[in-house]
Design an enzyme around this catalytic site. Structure first.
Site, PDB file in Angstrom:
ATOM      1  N   SER A   1       0.823  -1.203   0.000  1.00  0.00           N
ATOM      2  CA  SER A   1       0.000   0.000   0.000  1.00  0.00           C
ATOM      3  C   SER A   1       0.865   1.265   0.000  1.00  0.00           C
ATOM      4  O   SER A   1       1.680   1.461  -0.898  1.00  0.00           O
ATOM      5  CB  SER A   1      -0.972  -0.029   1.191  1.00  0.00           C
ATOM      6  OG  SER A   1      -1.935   0.987   1.088  1.00  0.00           O
TER       7      SER A   1
ATOM      8  N   ASP B   1      -9.791  -4.979  -4.868  1.00  0.00           N
ATOM      9  CA  ASP B   1      -9.233  -4.049  -3.880  1.00  0.00           C
ATOM     10  C   ASP B   1     -10.019  -2.737  -3.927  1.00  0.00           C
ATOM     11  O   ASP B   1      -9.949  -2.000  -4.902  1.00  0.00           O
ATOM     12  CB  ASP B   1      -7.759  -3.806  -4.195  1.00  0.00           C
ATOM     13  CG  ASP B   1      -7.023  -3.026  -3.119  1.00  0.00           C
ATOM     14  OD1 ASP B   1      -7.678  -2.241  -2.403  1.00  0.00           O
ATOM     15  OD2 ASP B   1      -5.804  -3.200  -2.990  1.00  0.00           O
TER      16      ASP B   1
ATOM     17  N   HIS C   1      -7.612  -5.477  -0.291  1.00  0.00           N
ATOM     18  CA  HIS C   1      -6.358  -4.805   0.036  1.00  0.00           C
ATOM     19  C   HIS C   1      -5.501  -5.642   0.993  1.00  0.00           C
ATOM     20  O   HIS C   1      -4.278  -5.643   0.887  1.00  0.00           O
ATOM     21  CB  HIS C   1      -6.680  -3.444   0.663  1.00  0.00           C
ATOM     22  CG  HIS C   1      -5.600  -2.428   0.521  1.00  0.00           C
ATOM     23  ND1 HIS C   1      -5.051  -2.067  -0.694  1.00  0.00           N
ATOM     24  CD2 HIS C   1      -4.953  -1.659   1.459  1.00  0.00           C
ATOM     25  CE1 HIS C   1      -4.134  -1.142  -0.511  1.00  0.00           C
ATOM     26  NE2 HIS C   1      -4.059  -0.881   0.777  1.00  0.00           N
TER      27      HIS C   1
END
Length: 271
Positions: free
Chosen positions: A94, A222, A251
């Site tokens: 991320s 996601d 995610h």
């Protein structure tokens, strides 16, 4: 363990095993503990695993400054210099992926053998005239407003989306609570500043300059970093990059798809 970075901030890191080094950079609001399912896997296979609590997160100090991607990159550089690491596999999840990309742009590839961008918020999230695939500024502002109004509620809602539990993934309430406790332990100031900085940063030009082997891993469902805005665009920018799409992953695939992720990272490191 601790070290001091470029501005004297004391940051925590963990160092396990021996062998070729893998440096794991955690997600926004999370810390070294998020890699619980990766570190034992790789140390048992002969790798040295290092992970960092970024400033304002985990056990690191919480200064009022340094929550921009240049500072994050310099903090990673300070860790690599502190341990004199070379031939590193850099793995970022991320925002950690954005920080890894910024490290390569600012500090080069001398110490890095390969990089893996996992669910990374790359290349550029903000909608602009020359970035029509991006997200409107209003999306950022709406999230920040909810974040400022009731931070625990905001994280609580995100947790279900994070793990794509609507697809039937085996994620217990206890595991979700563990994730929320990590998020809530981070500095509210740090998480808000970093959230804004990540949304506004344009990595497109620097991604084109990457010359080391690059793996992009992303979940097709996601919701936090939609794959059409992030992963699929990233792989088109980085020369020779490989994209691994997980059709049912959100995610938090480092938990829900841990075995698949670990196997893909191991194959990438060995190659």
């Amino acid at each position: 363990m601790f070290f001091e970075t470029f501005d004297g901030t004391r940051l925590a890191y963990e160092d396990y095993g021996q062998g070729e080094p893998i440096v794991f950079v955690p997600s926004w609001a999370l810390n070294s503990d998020m890699w619980e399912y990766q570190i034992p896997f790789f140390t048992e296979r002969g790798y040295r695993c290092i992970t960092l609590d970024r400033r304002g997160h985990g056990r690191s100090e919480r200064p009022s400054t340094g929550y921009d991607l240049d500072s994050s990159a310099d903090d990673i550089a300070a860790l690599l210099n502190h341990l004199d690491l070379r031939n590193v596999t850099l793995v970022g999840h991320s925002t950690g992926g954005a920080e890894a990309a910024r490290y390569l742009a600012r500090h080069g590839e001398e110490r890095i053998a390969r990089v893996a961008f996992v669910s990374a918020v790359l290349p550029f999230l903000k909608l602009t005239e020359d970035n029509p695939e991006g997200l409107p500024e209003a999306v950022l502002e709406a999230n920040l407003q909810q974040f400022r109004t009731d931070r625990p509620l905001w994280f609580g809602r995100q947790a279900q989306v994070w793990y794509a539990t609507h697809l039937g993934h085996d994620v217990s309430p206890s595991l979700i609570d563990w994730t929320l406790r990590q998020c809530m332990s981070a500095s509210p100031w740090a998480t808000q500043r970093l959230f804004e900085a990540t949304f506004h940063f344009d990595h497109r030009a620097s991604l084109r300059d990457i010359r080391i082997p690059t793996l992009v891993v992303h979940g097709a469902v996601d919701a936090s970093a939609p794959i059409d805005v992030t992963g699929r665009r990233t792989v088109r920018l980085v020369p020779g990059a490989t994209l691994k799409e997980y059709p049912t992953a959100g995610h938090g695939l480092f938990v829900t798809h841990r075995d698949e992720l670990n196997a893909d990272l191991l194959e990438f490191v060995k190659a």
